[in-house]
Design an enzyme around this catalytic site. Structure first.
Site, PDB file in Angstrom:
ATOM      1  N   SER A 113      62.319  38.001 119.030  1.00 56.66           N
ATOM      2  CA  SER A 113      62.730  37.761 117.650  1.00 56.66           C
ATOM      3  C   SER A 113      61.672  36.966 116.901  1.00 56.66           C
ATOM      4  CB  SER A 113      64.054  36.986 117.611  1.00 56.66           C
ATOM      5  OG  SER A 113      63.856  35.639 118.020  1.00 56.66           O
ATOM      6  N   ASP A 114      61.543  37.241 115.606  1.00 55.70           N
ATOM      7  CA  ASP A 114      60.825  36.288 114.772  1.00 55.70           C
ATOM      8  C   ASP A 114      61.593  34.978 114.840  1.00 55.70           C
ATOM      9  OD1 ASP A 114      59.031  35.142 113.017  1.00 55.70           O
ATOM     10  OD2 ASP A 114      59.120  36.773 111.561  1.00 55.70           O
ATOM     11  N   TRP A 115      60.922  33.898 114.486  1.00 57.43           N
ATOM     12  CA  TRP A 115      61.475  32.571 114.697  1.00 57.43           C
ATOM     13  C   TRP A 115      62.710  32.373 113.820  1.00 57.43           C
ATOM     14  CZ3 TRP A 115      58.151  33.957 117.800  1.00 57.43           C
ATOM     15  CH2 TRP A 115      57.550  33.130 118.744  1.00 57.43           C
TER      16      TRP A 115
ATOM     17  N   ALA B 275      65.179  34.479 113.617  1.00 58.11           N
ATOM     18  CA  ALA B 275      65.671  35.761 113.101  1.00 58.11           C
ATOM     19  C   ALA B 275      66.839  36.294 113.905  1.00 58.11           C
ATOM     20  CB  ALA B 275      64.545  36.791 113.096  1.00 58.11           C
TER      21      ALA B 275
END
Length: 787
Positions: free
Chosen positions: A273-275, A277
């Site tokens: 995941s993006d941070w 997200a």
């Protein structure tokens, strides 16, 4: 073989069941397990590793934790595993000391040079490894560049998916050759910063993140295209994005993760995941998310969507442990494939730089502090900065300069920075302090901490000293635009160099496509006193140029974001040490309003909404972005996609189109999916051959380009008139000719059929257009693949 049989059956099932209509995101379950295709030995190691773990240890390995790096997977000392260190970003180890700051992805794309792009990736990989980072969070192919206003377009390469796909695979090959995992990002439809994350309204209601609503053909032919290149190139991981796609968040969208990525493209690595997200636990896991970063929920350091929730879900029967095993296998297979069990320690100074978290305990062994990993990379950074500079105008051979007696340097982009060497800041509005100083990179997680910066003024002074040139300068844009602001310049310079810049950063989108800080007035003020004005732009994206046709503006250079050797790179081009060979990786329109086909939604009504799902971005332009839009509507532009001048001239001749196989079916053969998709999509079906000649009197490089004109498809979104399907950078001596070959794969010749859910070669004639830009077509022919 049994694994491949399962994989083929799952692909067939999914293809029949997930036909996608506009603005919906159908469910695709289960998440297909990896079988380690192309990574068989490492997959066996990972499988053995997983078999020795407890459930709690498995949950730990899929969940980020606090630690010395931007992202951390904690170690399991019991089995001799120290953990995984992840660091930003796409052009540098963002926060590291004694590391290089390379040219931006945008600059790399403007070079159109496979070799230099690969070398950039290789050298970045060497620096990440030298600092003990197992994973580099890059390269970027999302945003692709739907809108020129996007705040992060400069981190990626080009709004053309073919050019971006080539740049991505070269970068991945280079970085992973150095032993570092790449994390190709941000997947998918992540085309704006505005409302990229949910937030709270005035009444404290949750307003969901923007939903990128994309039709099935467009997502395949535009936004998924470069990810397919990256998966085929062997990227270790894919980072899912903040936004929603057709109503479902990117990190729990089973259609895009399980369906498109893991099934259709055969991705064997892990999805991270993006941070922050991640918005769910079990639902995200089942939808295809393999690793949650940074782990703790923002504001709740001891809580996580994964972690203990994964353990609990397995124990209560709501999550199959086999899915958790697959997550860990996906994470550990690239680790073993790149032999990261034998790896340099993390730089001991890193915990000081990663100050987002309070003091913590971690299993990593730290090495020496402030390790210098820059090696001899400065020269290649300088080379790429020059190669990615595009000569747009050169009236009466103004350039290259020939030891002028006087030079004037103007504009706030020419001199040294005054607010430090770390471009970490957010929006343009919040970073007015960046007014003074040249722009080597832009801001946010895609930036880098400069260990030094060679400015244009510094390099021009040094060259001027060699030629006994008088160098005068005014770097205050406000002063330049005031009446009499240039009165201290005497005599009037023989050459006036105006340096402009355009700031952008993660977290906000651009508010204008003109260069910042009253740039048009700066150019006009200088050109009013100097009839030989040369404008150089350093920009985090494209710029419109309302001053381009001013007769006193004799030359224009788009220098993009060249990195730490900025001044040396531009002086190499200005003086002809390097013959410019860059080509535009985007279109420069006549007016800012010409880009309205892909506006980024940011209305007052939406900013004040109480509707949780109000933020909807409908990609109604479909396939028609950038040059595809301008060509389809026969719209005039200032400088077209692929355009770029040289100090010499070139021509092409002898167009020949040769089939490599006979009896071509319009449909790809049934075959087990491998990383990158159906392997027959990558089969070369035709080769386009041309002869390129340097018709001038100095050596130089050029980029012949091949565009295909596919027939319109009934009942579908409009097919672009021309799409890039081949290019090659060619260095030629005066009078030299060279034969250049462009392979055309089945994918290059196909469109995505939304009914068949497959790539299909259209019937009828396919046009082949060859030239030096999307509108400088020198040779044309057509051929029929399918009657």
């Amino acid at each position: 073989m049994a694994g491949l049989t399962f994989w083929t059956a799952l692909l067939s099932l999914t293809a029949r069941s997930v036909a996608q209509d506009y603005s919906t995101s159908p469910p695709v379950y289960p998440s297909p397990p990896t079988v380690g295709i192309n990574w068989e030995a490492a997959f066996a190691q990972a499988s053995s590793f997983v078999s020795n773990l407890t459930l709690e240890e498995k949950a730990q390995l899929v969940t980020g934790t606090t630690g010395p790096c931007v992202g951390n997977i904690g170690g399991v000392p019991r089995v001799g595993f120290e953990g995984i260190c992840m660091q930003d970003g796409p052009l540098a180890i963002r926060q590291a000391t004694y590391a290089s700051v390379f040219s931006a992805g945008l600059t790399a794309a403007a070079s159109w040079d496979r070799g230099l792009i690969y070398l950039r990736g290789l050298q970045m990989g060497e620096e990440f490894k030298g600092k003990g980072s197992h994973v580099a969070l890059g390269p970027v192919v999302g945003p692709l560049g739907r809108s020129g206003y996007g705040g992060r377009g400069w981190e990626g390469f080009s709004p053309d998916p073919y050019l971006t796909g080539v740049a991505a695979e070269q970068t991945i090959w280079g970085m992973q050759q150095a032993g570092v995992q790449t994390s190709l990002k941000h997947y998918i439809g992540n085309e704006q910063e505005t409302q990229r994350n949910p937030d709270k309204s005035a009444n404290n209601n949750t307003i969901e993140a923007v939903s990128s609503n994309v039709d099935d053909r467009t997502i395949h032919e535009l936004y998924l295209w470069p990810f397919a290149n990256g998966v085929r190139a062997g990227t270790s991981s894919i980072m899912c994005s903040y936004n929603r796609i057709n109503g479902s968040y990117g990190c729990q969208n089973s259609k895009t993760l399980n369906g498109l990525l893991k099934t259709e493209l055969g991705f064997q690595g892990y999805v991270v995941s993006d941070w922050a997200a991640t918005h769910a636990g079990v639902d995200a896991v089942n939808a295809g998310l393999d690793m949650n970063m940074p782990g703790p929920i923002s504001g709740f350091p001891n809580a996580s969507f994964f972690g203990g929730n994964v353990t609990q879900a397995v124990n209560n029967g709501t999550l199959n442990e086999s899915r958790v095993d697959d997550m860990v296998r996906r994470i550990m297979t690239p680790y073993f494939w790149l032999n990261q069990a034998e790896y340099p320690p993390i730089d001991g100074y890193e915990p000081t730089l990663n100050s987002r978290y309070p003091p913590y305990q971690y299993s990593f062994t730290l090495g020496s502090s402030n390790v210098d990993v820059r090696a001899d990379h400065a020269q290649s950074i300088r080379d790429l900065g020059a190669a990615g500079t595009v000569l747009l105008k050169n009236t009466n051979n103004t350039l290259p300069l020939k030891a002028p007696s006087t030079i004037g340097v103007f504009g706030n982009d020419a001199g040294d920075v005054v607010d430090g060497l770390y471009f970490s800041g957010a929006s343009f509005q919040q970073r007015q302090g960046y007014e003074y100083g040249t722009l080597p990179v832009a801001g946010g997680s895609g930036a880098g901490r400069l260990s030094y910066l060679v400015t244009p003024l510094e390099a021009i002074k040094a060259r001027g000293a060699q030629d006994n040139t008088l160098v005068q300068y005014i770097l205050n844009n406000t002063l330049i635009t005031q009446p009499g602001g240039l009165r201290t310049i005497a005599p009037v310079p023989e050459v006036c160099l105006v340096f402009l810049k355009s700031w952008a950063s993660e977290g906000s989108d651009r508010v204008s496509l003109e260069a910042n800080w009253n740039s048009t007035a700066v150019v006009n003020s200088v050109a009013a006193i100097c009839n030989n004005t040369i404008v150089i732009t350093h920009s985090a994206g494209l710029n419109v140029m309302p001053w381009a046709n001013n007769p006193n503006v004799t030359a224009i250079l788009a220098a993009h974001l060249p990195g730490q050797e900025s001044g040396n790179s531009i002086v190499d081009v200005l003086y002809g040490t390097v013959n410019p060979s860059g080509k535009l990786p985007y279109t420069i329109a006549l007016n800012e309003s010409d880009y309205s086909f892909a506006d980024i939604t940011n209305s007052t009504e939406l900013q004040e909404t109480e509707d949780p799902n109000a933020w909807q971005s409908n990609f109604t332009e479909a396939l028609l972005i950038d040059y595809r839009h301008f060509d389809y509507y026969n719209q005039s532009v200032l400088f077209e996609f692929g355009f770029g001048l040289s100090y010499t001239t070139f021509d092409v001749s002898n167009l020949d189109i040769e089939p490599t196989v006979s009896g071509i079916s319009p449909y790809p053969d049934a075959a087990p999916t491998v990383p990158g998709g159906n392997p027959t999509l990558w089969q070369v079906l035709y080769v386009v051959n041309i002869t390129v000649k340097n018709t001038g009197d100095v050596a130089g490089a050029t980029v012949p380009q091949v565009y295909l004109a596919l027939p319109q498809i009934a009942g579908s979104v409009p097919t672009p008139k021309n799409v890039l399907r081949g290019f090659e950078k060619v260095l030629l001596q005066p009078g030299q000719s060279l034969t250049v070959n462009f392979p055309l794969t089945r994918r290059d010749l196909s469109y995505w059929d939304v009914n068949l859910q497959d790539w299909v070669i259209p019937s009828g004639a396919i046009g082949v257009n060859v030239g030096f830009s999307s509108r400088d077509i020198r040779l044309a022919n057509d051929f029929v693949v399918v009657q």
